[in-house]
Scaffold this active site. Structure first.
Site, PDB file in Angstrom:
ATOM      1  N   PHE A  63       0.873  -1.174   0.000  1.00 43.06           N
ATOM      2  CA  PHE A  63       0.000   0.000   0.000  1.00 43.06           C
ATOM      3  C   PHE A  63       0.916   1.231   0.000  1.00 43.06           C
ATOM      4  CE2 PHE A  63      -2.823   3.139   1.940  1.00 43.06           C
ATOM      5  CZ  PHE A  63      -4.029   2.844   1.336  1.00 43.06           C
ATOM      6  N   ASP A  79       2.106  -5.646   8.152  1.00 34.50           N
ATOM      7  CA  ASP A  79       0.931  -4.769   8.070  1.00 34.50           C
ATOM      8  C   ASP A  79      -0.289  -5.666   7.868  1.00 34.50           C
ATOM      9  OD1 ASP A  79      -1.153  -3.062   7.355  1.00 34.50           O
ATOM     10  OD2 ASP A  79       0.240  -1.565   6.529  1.00 34.50           O
ATOM     11  N   TYR A 114     -10.381   0.619  10.473  1.00 34.73           N
ATOM     12  CA  TYR A 114     -11.645   0.965   9.793  1.00 34.73           C
ATOM     13  C   TYR A 114     -12.000   0.065   8.615  1.00 34.73           C
ATOM     14  CZ  TYR A 114      -8.201   3.635   7.030  1.00 34.73           C
ATOM     15  OH  TYR A 114      -7.107   4.004   6.297  1.00 34.73           O
ATOM     16  N   LYS A 115     -11.231  -1.002   8.403  1.00 38.65           N
ATOM     17  CA  LYS A 115     -11.559  -1.923   7.301  1.00 38.65           C
ATOM     18  C   LYS A 115     -12.400  -3.073   7.858  1.00 38.65           C
ATOM     19  CE  LYS A 115      -7.770  -0.137   4.637  1.00 38.65           C
ATOM     20  NZ  LYS A 115      -6.316  -0.108   4.482  1.00 38.65           N
ATOM     21  N   ARG A 159     -12.155  -3.909  -7.441  1.00 37.88           N
ATOM     22  CA  ARG A 159     -12.019  -4.697  -6.210  1.00 37.88           C
ATOM     23  C   ARG A 159     -13.377  -4.931  -5.585  1.00 37.88           C
ATOM     24  NH1 ARG A 159      -8.015  -2.338  -1.748  1.00 37.88           N
ATOM     25  NH2 ARG A 159      -9.783  -0.926  -1.629  1.00 37.88           N
TER      26      ARG A 159
END
Ligand SMILES: *Cc1c(COP(=O)(O)O)cnc(C)c1O
Length: 407
Positions: free
Chosen positions: A124, A195, A220-221, A367
């Protein structure tokens, strides 16, 4: 069996892990929980309580009366359960970017004689930026390698201080072999910083079992903590005495209220705390984690694997012209499915217009994220049928204009 009957049969088979009643879901099918998880129904009331009673009435007393002070570690332990960390090794606060900066800086001090940081070039972007900036500051050099190439790279050099890798690739959904990479790093004397942004709350991690050194992840995912929810940091027990991150903030001090002019680290995981955490967000995250009470991460994983497997099956059958780039082996994928198509951007926009929210990742990926607790196999089939309609109607071409929206 046709897809409609299969979806119904799979929903029956997995009814025990259908947690839609614990969420507030808008109409349509939401396939972007890997970017921003859905809203757990308990959160609005919990946030209201924090604002109204904690802040509005009890004010400063809330630090003790309502457990504000202990929240970073209390919430950390709840996340720890989901990522295989025994209590006392996880704290919550800051963004993933800052948590990563802190963890990598501390890892470098654990290997003071080594000059290289290894990172996956497909990470990312924020991870790449943070590592590049830190390396510039400290004079380390950055070496890039894909997680499957990291063991061979490590066997060939002895200057690697830290290996930074994501457990799940945010583009392809590929789940990397964390135990193998971690073992290879340890053989080479390097520290691992994982991560877990795309695995926490979706994929079992088993941090303690695999002797991971340090890890960070997003709130928050799949943890559904809400926009800007604070991130978490894992510091394995054996590294806590030597964990010295670059930013030394007062909540990580051994005696924060002694107000000493010099920093002294707390002797437990509290040393990974930063400054005052965003309390509203932190307590929203805590309320959101209630969704996982009484659930094992293996239960979530079983449901997620079934949903992503069925999603791939439906794509193969109904939309063979899009290329599934996510591994078909359930052991090698996280909780989202990505398809490549030249009009992926237009496809994502046309799907949103039809009530199916996925997202676009440059240059050509659509996605489809699977927040397993709040999605069904029927939802997944509905989404793929909408994609079929988008393709049949040429809707993607019409919308494949300038790519301004990045969600
Ligand atoms: C989402 C995500 C982040 C987010 O970083 P923030 O600083 O919290 O915005 C970082 N790393 C990875 C791998 C991610 O997926």
């Amino acid at each position: 069996m046709d897809l409609t009957s299969r979806a119904a049969a799979l929903d029956t088979e997995h009814r025990d892990t259908d947690l839609r009643h614990l969420f507030r879901l808008p109409p349509g099918v939401y396939l972007d929980g890997n970017s921003l998880g859905a809203l757990p129904a308990a959160v609005p009331g919990a946030v209201h309580e924090v604002v109204d009673r904690h802040w509005g009435q009890d004010l400063i007393a809330s630090w003790n009366r309502h457990g504000w002070w202990s929240a970073p570690q209390r919430v950390g332990d709840r996340i720890g359960r989901l990522v295989g960390a025994a209590p006392g090794q996880v704290v919550v606060g800051d963004t993933t970017s800052v948590a990563l900066f802190q963890a990598v800086s501390a890892a470098l001090t654990l290997r003071p004689d080594r000059r290289a940081i290894v990172i996956d070039p497909a990470s990312f972007p924020t991870d790449l930026y943070v590592v590049a900036g830190l390396a510039e500051l400290t004079g380390h050099h950055v070496v890039t390698a894909s997680p499957d190439g990291i063991p061979a790279l490590l066997d060939s050099r002895s200057d690697v201080a830290v290996v930074v890798a994501s457990h799940v690739d945010f583009r392809t959904g590929r789940l990397w072999d964390l135990p193998t990479v971690t073992r290879a790093a340890h053989r080479a004397g390097a520290i691992t910083v994982w991560d877990l942004s795309h695995s926490a709350g979706a994929v079992p991690v088993e941090l303690d079992r695999h002797e991971v050194d340090l890890a960070v992840g997003c709130g928050y995912k799949y943890l559904n903590g809400g926009p800007g929810a604070p991130a978490f940091t894992y510091v394995g027990h054996r590294h806590q005495a030597g964990y010295v991150p670059a930013i030394r903030a007062w909540h990580g001090h051994a005696e924060p209220f002694a107000m000493e002019p010099t920093h002294r680290f707390a002797d437990d995981v509290a040393r990974a705390r930063g400054g005052t955490p965003p309390m509203l967000s932190l307590l929203a995250l805590e309320a959101a984690l209630g969704v996982f009470d009484g659930l094992d991460i293996d239960d979530v994983r079983r449901r997620s694997s079934s949903l992503t497997g069925f999603l791939i099956e439906a794509l193969d059958e109904l939309a063979p012209e899009v290329e599934v780039v996510t591994p078909r082996d359930p052991e090698a994928r996280g909780s989202h499915v990505s398809v490549a198509h030249p009009q992926a951007y237009g496809m994502s926009q046309a799907l949103i217009a039809r009530g199916v929210t996925g997202d676009f990742r440059a240059p050509d990926l659509l996605r489809l994220g699977v927040g397993a607790p709040y999605l069904t196999h029927r939802d997944v089939l509905h989404a793929v049928r909408q994609l079929r309609a988008v393709l049949d109607g040429g809707e993607a071409e019409a919308l494949d204009g300038p790519r301004r929206t990045v969600t």
